[in-house]
Design a protein around this motif. Structure first.
Motif, PDB file in Angstrom:
ATOM      1  N   GLU A   5       0.795  -1.308  -0.066  1.00 42.31           N
ATOM      2  CA  GLU A   5      -0.251   0.020  -0.129  1.00 42.31           C
ATOM      3  C   GLU A   5       0.965   1.202   0.094  1.00 42.31           C
ATOM      4  O   GLU A   5       1.758   1.497   0.952  1.00 42.31           O
ATOM      5  CB  GLU A   5      -0.682   0.107   1.195  1.00 42.31           C
ATOM      6  N   PHE A   6       0.676   2.204  -0.845  1.00 44.88           N
ATOM      7  CA  PHE A   6       1.481   3.407  -1.089  1.00 44.88           C
ATOM      8  C   PHE A   6       1.353   4.169   0.194  1.00 44.88           C
ATOM      9  O   PHE A   6       2.504   4.708   0.764  1.00 44.88           O
ATOM     10  CB  PHE A   6       1.037   4.157  -2.399  1.00 44.88           C
ATOM     11  N   SER A   7       0.342   4.222   0.610  1.00 46.81           N
ATOM     12  CA  SER A   7       0.189   5.618   1.667  1.00 46.81           C
ATOM     13  C   SER A   7       0.893   5.032   3.242  1.00 46.81           C
ATOM     14  O   SER A   7       1.142   6.009   3.840  1.00 46.81           O
ATOM     15  CB  SER A   7      -1.357   5.725   2.018  1.00 46.81           C
ATOM     16  N   THR A   8       0.667   3.611   3.350  1.00 49.40           N
ATOM     17  CA  THR A   8       1.314   3.337   4.882  1.00 49.40           C
ATOM     18  C   THR A   8       2.572   2.486   4.699  1.00 49.40           C
ATOM     19  O   THR A   8       3.281   2.100   5.449  1.00 49.40           O
ATOM     20  CB  THR A   8       0.113   2.365   5.305  1.00 49.40           C
ATOM     21  N   GLY A   9       2.810   1.858   3.362  1.00 50.33           N
ATOM     22  CA  GLY A   9       3.947   1.037   3.227  1.00 50.33           C
ATOM     23  C   GLY A   9       3.791  -0.341   3.735  1.00 50.33           C
ATOM     24  O   GLY A   9       4.768  -1.102   3.650  1.00 50.33           O
ATOM     25  N   ASP A  10       2.638  -0.619   4.247  1.00 50.41           N
ATOM     26  CA  ASP A  10       2.331  -2.100   4.583  1.00 50.41           C
ATOM     27  C   ASP A  10       2.126  -2.902   3.416  1.00 50.41           C
ATOM     28  O   ASP A  10       1.681  -2.658   2.409  1.00 50.41           O
ATOM     29  CB  ASP A  10       0.689  -2.141   5.251  1.00 50.41           C
ATOM     30  N   SER A  11       2.629  -4.116   3.533  1.00 50.54           N
ATOM     31  CA  SER A  11       2.644  -5.225   2.561  1.00 50.54           C
ATOM     32  C   SER A  11       2.222  -6.579   3.247  1.00 50.54           C
ATOM     33  O   SER A  11       2.002  -6.851   4.444  1.00 50.54           O
ATOM     34  CB  SER A  11       4.106  -5.328   2.432  1.00 50.54           C
ATOM     35  N   HIS A  12       1.541  -7.311   2.136  1.00 50.61           N
ATOM     36  CA  HIS A  12       1.378  -8.792   2.340  1.00 50.61           C
ATOM     37  C   HIS A  12       1.325  -9.515   1.189  1.00 50.61           C
ATOM     38  O   HIS A  12       1.406  -8.876   0.080  1.00 50.61           O
ATOM     39  CB  HIS A  12      -0.269  -8.790   3.004  1.00 50.61           C
ATOM     40  N   VAL A  13       1.441 -10.763   1.258  1.00 54.08           N
ATOM     41  CA  VAL A  13       1.432 -11.788   0.258  1.00 54.08           C
ATOM     42  C   VAL A  13       0.167 -12.623   0.013  1.00 54.08           C
ATOM     43  O   VAL A  13      -0.365 -13.290   1.095  1.00 54.08           O
ATOM     44  CB  VAL A  13       2.793 -12.582   0.462  1.00 54.08           C
ATOM     45  N   ILE A  14      -0.375 -12.869  -1.314  1.00 56.97           N
ATOM     46  CA  ILE A  14      -1.102 -13.768  -1.430  1.00 56.97           C
ATOM     47  C   ILE A  14      -0.796 -15.339  -1.208  1.00 56.97           C
ATOM     48  O   ILE A  14       0.215 -15.579  -1.896  1.00 56.97           O
ATOM     49  CB  ILE A  14      -1.698 -13.530  -2.877  1.00 56.97           C
ATOM     50  N   GLU A  15      -1.227 -15.937  -0.239  1.00 59.21           N
ATOM     51  CA  GLU A  15      -0.652 -17.275  -0.269  1.00 59.21           C
ATOM     52  C   GLU A  15      -1.225 -18.499  -1.092  1.00 59.21           C
ATOM     53  O   GLU A  15      -2.228 -18.303  -1.697  1.00 59.21           O
ATOM     54  CB  GLU A  15      -1.178 -17.704   1.267  1.00 59.21           C
ATOM     55  N   PHE A  16      -0.329 -19.214  -1.599  1.00 54.76           N
ATOM     56  CA  PHE A  16      -0.774 -20.237  -2.339  1.00 54.76           C
ATOM     57  C   PHE A  16      -0.053 -21.686  -1.669  1.00 54.76           C
ATOM     58  O   PHE A  16       0.921 -21.852  -0.916  1.00 54.76           O
ATOM     59  CB  PHE A  16       0.168 -20.579  -3.735  1.00 54.76           C
ATOM     60  N   SER A  17      -0.808 -22.709  -2.010  1.00 52.32           N
ATOM     61  CA  SER A  17      -0.605 -24.102  -0.959  1.00 52.32           C
ATOM     62  C   SER A  17       0.009 -24.997  -1.908  1.00 52.32           C
ATOM     63  O   SER A  17       0.763 -26.041  -1.331  1.00 52.32           O
ATOM     64  CB  SER A  17      -2.128 -24.508  -0.536  1.00 52.32           C
ATOM     65  N   ASP A  18      -0.030 -25.300  -3.188  1.00 51.35           N
ATOM     66  CA  ASP A  18       0.580 -26.284  -4.032  1.00 51.35           C
ATOM     67  C   ASP A  18       1.902 -26.511  -3.867  1.00 51.35           C
ATOM     68  O   ASP A  18       2.847 -25.430  -3.830  1.00 51.35           O
ATOM     69  CB  ASP A  18       0.309 -26.335  -5.339  1.00 51.35           C
ATOM     70  N   PRO A  19       2.588 -27.670  -3.843  1.00 53.17           N
ATOM     71  CA  PRO A  19       4.051 -27.768  -3.542  1.00 53.17           C
ATOM     72  C   PRO A  19       4.907 -27.193  -4.754  1.00 53.17           C
ATOM     73  O   PRO A  19       5.959 -26.766  -4.747  1.00 53.17           O
ATOM     74  CB  PRO A  19       4.330 -29.387  -3.702  1.00 53.17           C
ATOM     75  N   CYS A  20       4.215 -27.078  -6.005  1.00 54.28           N
ATOM     76  CA  CYS A  20       4.781 -26.461  -7.369  1.00 54.28           C
ATOM     77  C   CYS A  20       3.732 -25.976  -7.955  1.00 54.28           C
ATOM     78  O   CYS A  20       2.734 -26.463  -8.210  1.00 54.28           O
ATOM     79  CB  CYS A  20       5.649 -27.270  -8.078  1.00 54.28           C
ATOM     80  N   TYR A  21       3.659 -25.000  -8.594  1.00 53.98           N
ATOM     81  CA  TYR A  21       2.571 -24.062  -9.045  1.00 53.98           C
ATOM     82  C   TYR A  21       3.007 -22.761 -10.143  1.00 53.98           C
ATOM     83  O   TYR A  21       4.293 -22.470 -10.087  1.00 53.98           O
ATOM     84  CB  TYR A  21       1.518 -23.631  -8.302  1.00 53.98           C
ATOM     85  N   THR A  22       2.213 -22.155 -10.698  1.00 55.37           N
ATOM     86  CA  THR A  22       2.308 -20.895 -11.229  1.00 55.37           C
ATOM     87  C   THR A  22       1.428 -19.986 -10.914  1.00 55.37           C
ATOM     88  O   THR A  22       0.375 -20.146 -10.813  1.00 55.37           O
ATOM     89  CB  THR A  22       2.396 -21.188 -12.761  1.00 55.37           C
ATOM     90  N   ALA A  23       2.033 -18.895 -10.614  1.00 56.98           N
ATOM     91  CA  ALA A  23       0.959 -17.684 -10.257  1.00 56.98           C
ATOM     92  C   ALA A  23       1.525 -16.259 -10.884  1.00 56.98           C
ATOM     93  O   ALA A  23       2.842 -16.337 -10.858  1.00 56.98           O
ATOM     94  CB  ALA A  23       0.895 -17.257  -8.725  1.00 56.98           C
ATOM     95  N   TYR A  24       0.543 -15.414 -11.387  1.00 53.81           N
ATOM     96  CA  TYR A  24       1.209 -14.428 -12.349  1.00 53.81           C
ATOM     97  C   TYR A  24      -0.008 -13.253 -12.136  1.00 53.81           C
ATOM     98  O   TYR A  24      -1.393 -13.430 -11.886  1.00 53.81           O
ATOM     99  CB  TYR A  24       1.397 -14.678 -13.621  1.00 53.81           C
ATOM    100  N   ILE A  25       0.502 -12.137 -12.374  1.00 52.57           N
ATOM    101  CA  ILE A  25      -0.426 -10.841 -12.434  1.00 52.57           C
ATOM    102  C   ILE A  25      -0.960 -10.849 -13.901  1.00 52.57           C
ATOM    103  O   ILE A  25      -0.535 -11.121 -14.662  1.00 52.57           O
ATOM    104  CB  ILE A  25       0.369  -9.409 -12.268  1.00 52.57           C
ATOM    105  N   GLY A  26      -2.340 -10.932 -13.817  1.00 51.56           N
ATOM    106  CA  GLY A  26      -3.230 -10.868 -15.133  1.00 51.56           C
ATOM    107  C   GLY A  26      -3.485  -9.707 -15.800  1.00 51.56           C
ATOM    108  O   GLY A  26      -2.654  -8.721 -15.443  1.00 51.56           O
ATOM    109  N   VAL A  27      -4.518  -9.367 -16.325  1.00 57.00           N
ATOM    110  CA  VAL A  27      -4.774  -8.337 -17.209  1.00 57.00           C
ATOM    111  C   VAL A  27      -5.658  -7.279 -16.244  1.00 57.00           C
ATOM    112  O   VAL A  27      -6.588  -7.420 -15.605  1.00 57.00           O
ATOM    113  CB  VAL A  27      -5.722  -8.594 -18.456  1.00 57.00           C
TER     114      VAL A  27
END
Length: 679
Positions: free
Chosen positions: A343-365
């Motif tokens: 978040e720009f205003s606060t600098g707070d950050s978090h991560v989207i969690e994924f559970s598979d041992p191997c996977y692909t995640a990506y930013i979409g459109v």
């Protein structure tokens, strides 16, 4: 049917350090009737050898095809007042491009029907489509040969009629200026290198187009694109190790182009615009795994770059997305991708969690700035591709669309895991695996090991409905994340290129040995597959340890590395000196000579090999695999079949069309299954 015996014509390939004899060099004469006759003879021979699998091929094709919806719509996305949709209709091979004004309940407007374009052609590739900012005009490009030379046309969306303007021999990408009257596009030189950017004014002849940029350095390729804000047009000129970007306001095409940061050897950067600033991902100042900086638009040079996300030794920064309140990072940690929200205003950050041992995640459109909603994609070896909407403020997730797999597919019937093999130099190499739960972990289990390992490209673990046909017949599918990709960061790439290229091959071999030692398969049941530069990988491995694999599938393989890299007229050659080395320099010549698959074929017992190529392939010319097969067949002492299948109507990507390409995969799977069941 006996295999074709290619004639041998003495021919010397000259290099600064030696002369090499290449008796199959004559095959590069594309229009020679003898070349065409030889390729056709190879096709007939492959059909003859694989004739017993004809029924299996048909069964596999129908099975693969049956898992797809015959009619399907893409997930709509909103941009500049319209919802855009891509649709596949029952009984048709190619997409239909549509839009709806403001709401999804509005009337559909047809932009382009690729099926109509394909009429009369055996091949079609739609390069791109783009709509002018006033939403009145459409540009679209297509290739009907497979050489990736695209012709651009324009259409009035109010009347549905095409304009007279036509731009030929382009890279396929068109960028509209803000006035709706001008476009920018890229043309290629005789070696198919994208090197020149032109500005075209609608309603005028192509001969009147203005050259706005020309790249004289043959190791650089040129691209043109528009910022997410639509306010700037960029020209990027890039080599394997350096970048340079020029820009101008999209509202003023006659203003002078400005350079963002002049090229410097080993300085890489990519740019996006937001507000009064440019955000830049770069490896500047020792940021091996890249960092994010920003700079004012008015003073874009490196001396003004301010750090936003610092470089991290264990985290590879692969991409980012800007919103008015949030910054989203796409980063790789220990081989796995994660999406981080800041978040720009606060600098707070978090991560989207994924559970598979191997996977692909990506930013979409994500075309809008003023939203808290992030679209991202996710898939794993057992889970079909899905697109989610994530509310960055409430941290809630909603599934928008999941790939539908028809039939009795259930993800819980399959297991994926990640193993680590120790390479001969002590490095740990990851292997991603997937198999049906009922498949035993046994030395008798067939296993297909896939690899690539070049250009820093990482083959991530993703779902394939086609692959189910192999898994359901008892195969394990494995990906060796070898050096040459960026699975474990930028250094992982650096350790698999130039004078360290053999690490790619050693890693793959050591992964196969690890799987055998772990009792997952055995040399009698392990198979190798790779395409393009991955074809180089399996070709080199075939020379180094031919006894290790029962069979090999080499798709459009880059196997004549030395001859190709000495020929500057061949597409891609000059731009790849930083990947393989310049063989005009002795140390690179000798190193490439020591692993180039074609140059290292020797009398030994080679496994069964299936090789595929496209006659119009602009990236790996058809004659490379054709020569390789001829030499393999000449030297192999095993009597195992070595087959060449040439698609006379396609290029590097194989057959076009939604389902036609499944014939190629059915053929490859039938080849593997036949070997497994007929040792």
């Amino acid at each position: 049917m006996k295999p074709p015996v290619a004639k041998k014509i003495p021919h010397k390939v000259y290099a600064p350090f030696e002369e090499r004899e290449d008796p199959y060099y004559w095959m590069n004469q594309r229009q020679d009737p003898e070349v065409l006759a030889h390729l056709e003879a190879e096709n007939r021979y492959a059909q003859s050898v694989l004739c017993p699998t004809k029924q299996l091929q048909s069964e596999l094709f129908e099975e693969m095809k049956a898992r797809y919806r015959k009619d399907d719509d893409s997930l709509p996305y909103f941009f500049n007042g319209y919802w855009y949709i891509v649709r596949y209709e029952k009984g048709k091979e190619y997409p239909v491009f549509l839009r709806k004004k403001e709401t999804l309940s509005a009337r559909e407007e047809l932009l382009l029907d690729a099926n109509a374009l394909a009429q009369g052609h055996s091949y079609l590739d739609v390069g791109s489509i783009a709509v002018s900012e006033d939403n009145r005009l459409l540009s679209y490009s297509f290739d009907t040969v497979g050489m990736r030379n695209f012709t651009v046309h324009f259409r009035d969306l109010e009347t549905g009629q095409n304009l007279e303007d036509t731009l030929e021999d382009t890279s396929g990408k068109v960028v509209w200026a803000g006035d709706g009257k001008h476009v920018f596009y890229v043309t290629k030189d005789s070696a198919l290198r994208a090197y020149r950017v032109l500005r075209h004014t609608l309603g005028t002849a192509k001969e009147q187009d203005t050259v706005v940029f020309e790249e004289p350095d043959e190791t650089f390729d040129v691209h043109v694109y528009k910022s997410k804000s639509q306010k700037y047009i960029f020209i990027s000129s890039s080599s394997s190790v350096s970048d340079e970007h020029h820009f101008l306001p999209s509202s003023d095409v006659h203003s002078p182009w400005r350079v963002l940061q002049p090229r410097t050897r080993d300085l890489e950067y990519a740019v996006e615009h937001f507000g009064d600033e440019f955000f830049i991902i770069t490896n500047a100042q020792g940021a091996t795994n890249f960092k994010l900086v920003k700079t004012p638009v008015e003073t874009p040079g490196i001396e003004h770059w301010q750090e936003v996300v610092p470089h991290q030794e264990e985290v590879l920064l692969e991409g980012f997305e800007l919103f008015d309140q949030y910054l989203v990072l796409e980063q790789r940690i220990k081989g796995l991708l994660e999406i981080k929200i800041i978040e720009f205003s606060t600098g707070d950050s978090h991560v989207i969690e994924f559970s598979d041992p191997c996977y692909t995640a990506y930013i979409g459109v994500n075309m809008e700035f003023s939203t808290t909603k992030l679209r991202y994609g996710y898939t794993s070896l057992t889970k079909p591709s899905s697109v989610y909407e994530y509310d960055m403020k409430t941290r809630s997730t909603m599934l928008l669309k999941r790939q539908e797999v028809l039939g009795d597919f259930t993800p819980d019937d399959y297991t994926s895991e990640r193993l680590w093999a120790t390479a001969r130099d002590g490095k740990e190499v990851a292997i991603s695996l997937v198999y049906r739960n009922s498949t035993p972990k046994s030395s008798e289990t067939p296993l297909l090991l896939y690899g690539y390992g070049s250009y820093g490209h990482t083959v991530d673990a993703s779902f394939s409905s086609v692959r189910l046909s192999l898994l359901d017949r008892g195969f394990v599918f494995a990906i060796a994340h070898v050096r040459g990709g960026e699975y474990l960061g930028r250094d992982w790439y650096e350790e698999g290129k130039l004078l360290k290229k053999k690490n790619t091959f050693y890693d793959f071999i050591d992964c196969a040995h690890h799987l055998i030692q772990e009792g997952r398969t055995s040399a009698a049941h392990v198979y190798a597959m790779g395409g393009s530069a991955g074809g180089l990988l399996v070709g080199a491995v075939a020379n180094m340890e031919p006894q290790l694999f029962r069979g090999i599938v080499a798709q459009v393989p880059f196997v004549d590395v030395l001859t190709t890299m000495l020929d500057e007229t061949i597409p891609l050659t000059t731009g790849e000196y930083d990947e393989w080395g310049d063989p005009r320099k002795k140390k690179y010549y000798e190193y490439i000579r020591s692993y180039s698959p074609y140059d290292n074929v020797v009398p030994q017992a080679y496994p069964s090999i299936l090789v595929s190529t496209g006659f119009h392939d602009s990236q790996v010319q058809y004659f490379e695999p054709a020569k390789w097969v001829a030499k393999l067949r000449e030297y192999s002492t095993s009597g195992n079949p070595i087959l060449l299948v040439t698609d006379m109507e396609s290029g590097h990507g194989g057959k076009s069309g939604r389902f036609e390409s499944l014939h190629e995969e059915a053929l490859e799977y039938a080849f593997l299954l036949n070997l497994e069941h007929n040792p």
